[in-house]
Scaffold this active site. Structure first.
Site, PDB file in Angstrom:
ATOM      1  N   PRO A  13      20.614 -27.166 -33.852  1.00  0.00           N
ATOM      2  CA  PRO A  13      19.686 -28.478 -33.503  1.00  0.00           C
ATOM      3  C   PRO A  13      18.285 -28.053 -33.545  1.00  0.00           C
ATOM      4  O   PRO A  13      17.543 -29.036 -33.587  1.00  0.00           O
ATOM      5  CB  PRO A  13      20.446 -29.174 -32.309  1.00  0.00           C
ATOM      6  N   GLU A  28      26.660 -22.954 -25.815  1.00  0.00           N
ATOM      7  CA  GLU A  28      25.109 -23.293 -25.552  1.00  0.00           C
ATOM      8  C   GLU A  28      24.247 -22.913 -26.898  1.00  0.00           C
ATOM      9  O   GLU A  28      23.236 -23.276 -26.797  1.00  0.00           O
ATOM     10  CB  GLU A  28      24.755 -22.559 -24.308  1.00  0.00           C
ATOM     11  N   ARG A  67      25.236 -29.361 -55.422  1.00  0.00           N
ATOM     12  CA  ARG A  67      24.882 -30.391 -56.490  1.00  0.00           C
ATOM     13  C   ARG A  67      24.059 -29.851 -57.437  1.00  0.00           C
ATOM     14  O   ARG A  67      23.655 -30.698 -58.282  1.00  0.00           O
ATOM     15  CB  ARG A  67      25.149 -31.848 -55.953  1.00  0.00           C
ATOM     16  N   ASP A 110      17.728 -38.553 -58.016  1.00  0.00           N
ATOM     17  CA  ASP A 110      17.999 -38.709 -56.534  1.00  0.00           C
ATOM     18  C   ASP A 110      16.915 -39.579 -56.078  1.00  0.00           C
ATOM     19  O   ASP A 110      15.797 -39.143 -56.277  1.00  0.00           O
ATOM     20  CB  ASP A 110      18.373 -37.559 -56.077  1.00  0.00           C
TER      21      ASP A 110
HETATM   22  N1  ADE Z   1      24.686 -27.493 -34.394  1.00  0.00           N
HETATM   23  C1  ADE Z   1      24.689 -28.474 -33.476  1.00  0.00           C
HETATM   24  N2  ADE Z   1      24.194 -29.500 -33.546  1.00  0.00           N
HETATM   25  C2  ADE Z   1      23.552 -29.304 -35.006  1.00  0.00           C
HETATM   26  C3  ADE Z   1      22.705 -29.902 -35.908  1.00  0.00           C
HETATM   27  N3  ADE Z   1      22.105 -31.185 -35.686  1.00  0.00           N
HETATM   28  N4  ADE Z   1      22.060 -29.234 -36.973  1.00  0.00           N
HETATM   29  C4  ADE Z   1      22.635 -28.439 -37.123  1.00  0.00           C
HETATM   30  N5  ADE Z   1      23.682 -27.449 -36.370  1.00  0.00           N
HETATM   31  C5  ADE Z   1      23.997 -27.963 -35.342  1.00  0.00           C
END
Ligand code: ADE
Length: 237
Positions: free
Chosen positions: A88, A115, A153, A168
């Site tokens: 994330p 984590e 793709r 696209d």
């Molecule tokens: N792992 C956990 N959440 C994620 C996200 N939003 N994007 C990529 N990998 C992740």
């Protein structure tokens, strides 16, 4: 192109990689996928791949050894594979990023859990970190599937002309215009006259306007500052 995926849950990929366009892409030899369980690379006698964080705190951290060893063994003879950590905290995935990755010869996607990753994996192994959005998933697998799909793709020969990726949403910087098909009247809901007119120039203009208006309404963040100012001026006149 070769795409390697490192995951603790390889079974999650079976359906996705073996259906629809991704399956066809492999059959056409446009891409080769390989999913590897990095637990197989751990030197820990209990097969552990994570450990408590130094300094304390909740959650476990993925240890560097199995991930370094797995990546090094998958590199093969590609000279510089892109090694992408799914997390994330990564750079947001965009169409531009997918296009950039689609030009590579070899991608290695690493799916984290718990984590997170020991920082040495980020600093000394990964070439990229990608997030698919501002929310936290239970692991990187779903995110890796999104990257694989958006990249595959774009590979030459994967989509037919009719589905050409140049048209696209996002490739032009704008969202797509509305589409209609038969019937021209569905329960009294009519297809806009212009689309039935046969006037190609008029249709093109209508589509461009709809595309721009839809982008302004739904995703103004996609528009450049310049276009936004133009629109503001028009509204203030
Ligand atoms: N792992 C956990 N959440 C994620 C996200 N939003 N994007 C990529 N990998 C992740």
């Amino acid at each position: 192109m070769k795409i390697d995926i490192l995951s603790l849950f390889p079974e999650m990929f079976e359906g996705v990689l073996n259906s629809s366009i991704l399956r066809k892409a492999q059959e056409k030899n446009a891409v080769q996928y390989r999913v590897t369980d990095f637990r197989e690379f751990t030197e820990n006698k209990h097969k552990k791949v994570d450990d408590y964080p130094y300094g304390g705190g909740a959650g476990m951290v993925l240890t560097p050894q199995p991930i370094f060893d797995a990546v090094e063994s998958l590199k093969g003879d590609t000279n510089a594979p892109r090694i992408v950590l799914m997390c994330p905290q990564g750079e947001p995935l965009t169409q531009g990023k997918a296009e950039q990755l689609s030009k590579e010869e070899h991608l290695i996607l690493v799916c984290g859990h718990y984590e997170g990753y020991d920082e040495r994996i980020r600093e000394h192994l990964a070439t990229d970190e990608i997030s698919i959005g501002d929310y936290v998933l239970t692991g990187g697998e779903l995110a890796a599937m999104v990257v694989v799909d958006s990249v595959t793709r774009l590979l030459p020969g994967v989509l037919g002309n009719a589905e050409s990726p140049e048209r696209d949403s996002f490739s032009s910087g704008l969202l797509e215009h509305p589409h209609y098909t038969r019937p021209a009247d569905f329960r009294g809901l009519k297809v806009p006259d212009v689309l039935l007119s046969g006037d190609h120039a008029k249709i093109q203009k209508w589509r461009e306007e709809k595309s721009l208006n839809r982008t302004i309404e739904r995703r103004p963040d996609l528009l450049s500052e310049e276009v936004r100012l133009m629109q503001e001026n028009k509204e203030n006149q």
